[in-house]
Design a protein around this motif. Structure first.
Motif, PDB file in Angstrom:
ATOM      1  N   LYS A 262       0.816  -1.292  -0.147  1.00  0.00           N
ATOM      2  CA  LYS A 262       0.025  -0.060   0.135  1.00  0.00           C
ATOM      3  C   LYS A 262       0.936   1.297  -0.136  1.00  0.00           C
ATOM      4  O   LYS A 262       0.599   2.010  -0.713  1.00  0.00           O
ATOM      5  CB  LYS A 262      -1.020   0.049   1.376  1.00  0.00           C
ATOM      6  CG  LYS A 262      -1.587   1.132   1.374  1.00  0.00           C
ATOM      7  CD  LYS A 262      -2.382   1.377   2.498  1.00  0.00           C
ATOM      8  CE  LYS A 262      -1.387   1.979   3.789  1.00  0.00           C
ATOM      9  NZ  LYS A 262      -1.638   2.194   5.071  1.00  0.00           N
ATOM     10  N   ALA A 301      -4.410  -4.498  -1.245  1.00  0.00           N
ATOM     11  CA  ALA A 301      -2.784  -4.164  -1.604  1.00  0.00           C
ATOM     12  C   ALA A 301      -2.220  -4.885  -0.631  1.00  0.00           C
ATOM     13  O   ALA A 301      -2.155  -4.834   0.619  1.00  0.00           O
ATOM     14  CB  ALA A 301      -2.179  -2.794  -1.490  1.00  0.00           C
ATOM     15  N   ILE A 307      -1.919  -6.106  -6.193  1.00  0.00           N
ATOM     16  CA  ILE A 307      -3.115  -5.520  -6.318  1.00  0.00           C
ATOM     17  C   ILE A 307      -4.362  -6.654  -6.616  1.00  0.00           C
ATOM     18  O   ILE A 307      -4.321  -7.061  -7.603  1.00  0.00           O
ATOM     19  CB  ILE A 307      -3.091  -4.270  -7.079  1.00  0.00           C
ATOM     20  CG1 ILE A 307      -2.128  -3.039  -6.587  1.00  0.00           C
ATOM     21  CG2 ILE A 307      -4.493  -3.778  -7.463  1.00  0.00           C
ATOM     22  CD1 ILE A 307      -2.177  -1.982  -7.337  1.00  0.00           C
ATOM     23  N   LYS A 334      -0.309  -0.879 -10.744  1.00  0.00           N
ATOM     24  CA  LYS A 334       0.115  -2.304 -10.756  1.00  0.00           C
ATOM     25  C   LYS A 334       1.204  -2.427 -11.836  1.00  0.00           C
ATOM     26  O   LYS A 334       2.004  -3.156 -11.664  1.00  0.00           O
ATOM     27  CB  LYS A 334      -1.342  -3.320 -10.971  1.00  0.00           C
ATOM     28  CG  LYS A 334      -0.811  -4.579 -10.762  1.00  0.00           C
ATOM     29  CD  LYS A 334      -2.091  -5.625 -10.981  1.00  0.00           C
ATOM     30  CE  LYS A 334      -1.333  -6.977 -10.399  1.00  0.00           C
ATOM     31  NZ  LYS A 334      -2.479  -7.876 -10.228  1.00  0.00           N
TER      32      LYS A 334
END
Ligand SMILES: *Cc1c(COP(=O)(O)O)cnc(C)c1O
Length: 355
Positions: A262, A301, A307, A334
């Motif tokens: 994240k 995440a 992801i 991503k």
């Protein structure tokens, strides 16, 4: 800072199992590489780390971790780079988090630079186990637990630190269906939610099982006090795109695990000029934004999945669909993150560490 170089005793396996692996079919966490690293904490200090053939452990029945849960872990990955080299992603972040988890659980600690060196060494010894196939990786599991053979409740005086690795394929193949949990809690303020400690996962199994019986893949936890604020998912932090901004629950309260994925997603987003908000996120805000078509993306995440797109959110018996298209932002992030991790693009952040 000068890196303190540590001695590691290496006993190689006599019989590698690498030729028995079906590299096309790697179930998550079930295939173990040839070696493991072990280090023991006794009399106030760590023993010489040892890399040896992967094997069973022999434990005293009163081993305190089994009874009282002084046990913490980390999860990270090594991947094949373009030139066949082996790459780690921000391992110093895992090292720091590991230390903080240990401190919270009143355990012995390992200095982050030592932790990173040990991870590099075990990965180096089993570098042939890092899969070649695109999207596959070597999952690394460092962990520590209390080993006093004593059934009184007190911080253990002895600990065992181990690292083993598992070649793994893709974690999630399809978008996930999550349920917003309003009864059970994962963590409370002042509790241990921020620590990657084993009991947190044991406590989540029952609520997760109930949600799975209702057809969900995972839960989205809410705060324990009011069940009003979104916290995170099983082993993933959650991020929403609302009104074109990435919105995610802030880590200020100690109830949310500080995810490295994240953090990286947010830092990449900011470098791309995407607006990011880390703050309290109410369930109501998310549901309203879905209803009004202002919520354009939702994803988890975490290291395992990178992801994971969230397609459906269950809340108070209703199902809310998050549009799967176009998801431009999360797809872009991503792709960037995956390319960065595999060394396909230049690393402007200094996140990639070669083994
Ligand atoms: C490990 C974990 C995450 C994700 O952290 P990463 O560093 O991105 O892998 C998120 N939430 C929980 C509860 C976790 O255990």
């Amino acid at each position: 800072m000068i890196e303190e170089k540590i001695d590691v005793k290496i006993t190689p396996t006599q019989e590698s199992r690498i030729n028995q692996v079906d590299w096309e079919n790697l179930p998550f966490g079930k295939i173990f590489s040839d070696h493991m690293l072990e280090m023991n904490y006794i009399n106030g200090k760590w023993s010489t780390p040892e890399i040896k053939p992967f094997s069973q452990l022999s434990l005293h029945p009163a081993t305190s971790a089994i009874h009282y849960g002084q046990s913490v872990f980390e999860g990270m990955k090594a991947v094949r780079g373009e030139a066949g080299d082996v790459l780690l992603f921000r391992p110093e972040k895992n090292a720091q988090r590991f230390k903080e988890s240990c401190e919270r659980m009143c355990m012995a600690t390992i200095e982050p630079d030592i932790f990173v060196q040990l991870v590099k060494q075990i990965v180096d010894v089993d570098r042939d186990w890092v899969p070649q196939k695109e999207g596959y990786s070597l999952y690394i599991r460092p962990f520590m637990f209390a080993t006093d053979d004593y059934i009184g409740i007190k911080p253990s005086g002895t600990y065992k630190f181990l690292i083993f690795t598992c070649p793994v394929g893709h974690y999630y193949s399809k978008p996930v269906k999550v349920k917003i949990e309003e009864y059970y809690s994962r963590a409370v303020e002042g509790g241990v939610g921020r620590a990657k400690t084993s009991g947190n996962y044991a406590a989540s199994l029952y609520p997760a099982k109930k949600a799975q019986e209702e057809g969900f893949d995972q839960l989205i936890w809410t705060d324990a006090k009011e069940h009003k604020y979104i916290e995170e998912s099983g082993t993933m932090n959650v991020v929403f795109e609302i009104d074109g901004k990435l919105v995610t629950p802030s880590e200020e309260s100690d109830t949310i695990l500080k995810g490295i994925t994240k953090r990286s997603v947010l830092e990449i987003a900011q470098s791309m000029g995407i607006e990011v908000e880390e703050r309290k996120v109410t369930v109501e805000e998310v549901i309203t934004a879905i209803k009004e078509g202002r919520l354009t993306d939702a994803f988890g995440a975490g290291t395992a999945a990178t992801i994971a797109p969230i397609q459906t959110i269950g809340y108070r018996g209703e199902l809310y669909e998050v549009p799967m298209e176009p998801r431009e932002t999360s797809n872009k992030i991503k792709e960037y993150l995956v390319n960065l991790k595999t060394g396909k693009i230049k690393d402007p952040f200094g996140w990639i560490i070669k083994v």
